[in-house]
Design a protein around this motif. Structure first.
Motif, PDB file in Angstrom:
ATOM      1  N   SER A 144       0.820  -1.202   0.000  1.00 23.75           N
ATOM      2  CA  SER A 144       0.000   0.000   0.000  1.00 23.75           C
ATOM      3  C   SER A 144       0.859   1.260   0.000  1.00 23.75           C
ATOM      4  CB  SER A 144      -0.938   0.003   1.200  1.00 23.75           C
ATOM      5  OG  SER A 144      -0.193   0.070   2.387  1.00 23.75           O
ATOM      6  N   ASP A 145       2.181   1.133   0.239  1.00 20.43           N
ATOM      7  CA  ASP A 145       3.064   2.291   0.157  1.00 20.43           C
ATOM      8  C   ASP A 145       3.171   2.786  -1.279  1.00 20.43           C
ATOM      9  OD1 ASP A 145       3.510   2.127   2.823  1.00 20.43           O
ATOM     10  OD2 ASP A 145       5.470   1.162   2.649  1.00 20.43           O
ATOM     11  N   ASN A 146       2.941   1.921  -2.234  1.00 16.18           N
ATOM     12  CA  ASN A 146       3.001   2.296  -3.632  1.00 16.18           C
ATOM     13  C   ASN A 146       1.639   2.865  -4.008  1.00 16.18           C
ATOM     14  OD1 ASN A 146       3.651   2.579  -6.276  1.00 16.18           O
ATOM     15  ND2 ASN A 146       4.011   0.406  -6.660  1.00 16.18           N
ATOM     16  N   ASN A 147       1.595   4.118  -4.422  1.00 15.63           N
ATOM     17  CA  ASN A 147       0.342   4.821  -4.608  1.00 15.63           C
ATOM     18  C   ASN A 147      -0.427   4.436  -5.858  1.00 15.63           C
ATOM     19  OD1 ASN A 147       0.809   6.211  -2.268  1.00 15.63           O
ATOM     20  ND2 ASN A 147       1.875   7.868  -3.281  1.00 15.63           N
ATOM     21  N   SER A 148       0.163   3.716  -6.769  1.00 15.54           N
ATOM     22  CA  SER A 148      -0.548   3.342  -7.992  1.00 15.54           C
ATOM     23  C   SER A 148      -0.339   1.875  -8.282  1.00 15.54           C
ATOM     24  CB  SER A 148      -0.039   4.180  -9.169  1.00 15.54           C
ATOM     25  OG  SER A 148       1.275   3.773  -9.503  1.00 15.54           O
ATOM     26  N   ALA A 149      -1.129   1.383  -9.215  1.00 19.45           N
ATOM     27  CA  ALA A 149      -0.921   0.005  -9.654  1.00 19.45           C
ATOM     28  C   ALA A 149       0.423  -0.039 -10.350  1.00 19.45           C
ATOM     29  CB  ALA A 149      -2.036  -0.406 -10.600  1.00 19.45           C
ATOM     30  N   ASN A 180      17.107   1.265  -2.874  1.00 20.53           N
ATOM     31  CA  ASN A 180      17.144   2.627  -3.416  1.00 20.53           C
ATOM     32  C   ASN A 180      16.510   2.690  -4.802  1.00 20.53           C
ATOM     33  OD1 ASN A 180      18.563   3.263  -1.113  1.00 20.53           O
ATOM     34  ND2 ASN A 180      20.516   3.555  -2.141  1.00 20.53           N
ATOM     35  N   ALA A 181      16.752   1.673  -5.627  1.00 17.10           N
ATOM     36  CA  ALA A 181      16.205   1.652  -6.983  1.00 17.10           C
ATOM     37  C   ALA A 181      14.679   1.588  -6.962  1.00 17.10           C
ATOM     38  CB  ALA A 181      16.771   0.469  -7.766  1.00 17.10           C
ATOM     39  N   ILE A 182      14.118   0.823  -6.047  1.00 11.64           N
ATOM     40  CA  ILE A 182      12.661   0.727  -5.959  1.00 11.64           C
ATOM     41  C   ILE A 182      12.069   2.055  -5.506  1.00 11.64           C
ATOM     42  CG2 ILE A 182      10.757  -0.399  -4.727  1.00 11.64           C
ATOM     43  CD1 ILE A 182      12.497  -2.971  -4.838  1.00 11.64           C
ATOM     44  N   SER A 223       9.100   6.837  -7.316  1.00  9.76           N
ATOM     45  CA  SER A 223       8.971   8.285  -7.471  1.00  9.76           C
ATOM     46  C   SER A 223       8.831   8.686  -8.942  1.00  9.76           C
ATOM     47  CB  SER A 223      10.156   8.995  -6.825  1.00  9.76           C
ATOM     48  OG  SER A 223      11.343   8.786  -7.556  1.00  9.76           O
ATOM     49  N   ILE A 224       9.434   7.969  -9.842  1.00 11.31           N
ATOM     50  CA  ILE A 224       9.335   8.277 -11.270  1.00 11.31           C
ATOM     51  C   ILE A 224       7.952   7.883 -11.807  1.00 11.31           C
ATOM     52  CG2 ILE A 224      10.180   7.684 -13.574  1.00 11.31           C
ATOM     53  CD1 ILE A 224      12.950   7.250 -12.199  1.00 11.31           C
TER      54      ILE A 224
END
Length: 172
Positions: A30-35, A161-163, A168-169
């Motif tokens: 759920s930390d990832n805001n999009s699919a 760090n890459a994730i 963010s991108i």
């Protein structure tokens, strides 16, 4: 009263250790805001012409570990990740992340073991390129880290760090 003091101290110590030593932090989807979607990873080993055979072997060992770990971490983060062997293997929807080793110093395992205190530390510098399904470059970045524990610790930190950078991108 004095007989209960050691019991009480033991209980407080147990609760403190149980709460404080909860293990490694798991990445919450759920930390990832999009699919997150599909992502393919192409891992390259960089230029090895100035390395000794032992350094190349260590780079291959660290690289294999790093590849497995990045796929595992991406999947935990909600992506549908797969490792590909060449650029031509990237087909279909999603993104392509190319990871290339810019610089690798395996350090000295014996110094890490016997001397400690940061002696014999290793370092890993990576160059990243993120492309969309049409082959358009969305972003490039460099990251590097050193560790007195060895190359796989460097790779693990760089994968996290890459994730973070990827999220963010893609979540702009």
């Amino acid at each position: 009263m004095l007989k209960r003091l050691p019991l009480f101290c033991s209980l407080v110590l147990f609760v403190t250790l149980a709460i404080g030593c909860g293990g490694p932090k798991k990445i919450n989807k759920s930390d990832n805001n999009s699919a997150a979607g599909n992502i393919s990873v192409l891992s390259l080993r960089g230029d090895t012409k100035d390395m000794t055979q032992d350094q190349i072997v260590e780079l291959q060992r660290v690289g294999v570990w790093m590849d497995k770990d990045i796929i595992k971490q991406l999947n935990r983060s909600g992506y549908k990740a797969n490792l590909i062997k060449s650029r031509q293997d990237f087909k279909g929807p999603g993104h392509l992340m190319i990871i290339d080793v810019a610089k690798f110093n395996p350090g000295n395992r014996a110094a890490r073991t016997f001397v400690g205190f940061g002696a014999g530390g290793s370092s890993l510098d990576l160059h990243y390129k993120l492309l969309d399904s049409a082959g358009t470059v969305l972003s490039t970045w460099d990251d590097g880290v050193g560790s007195s524990k060895g190359g796989t610790y460097c790779a693990q930190t760089l994968n996290r760090n890459a994730i973070t950078q990827l999220n963010s991108i893609l979540n702009k």
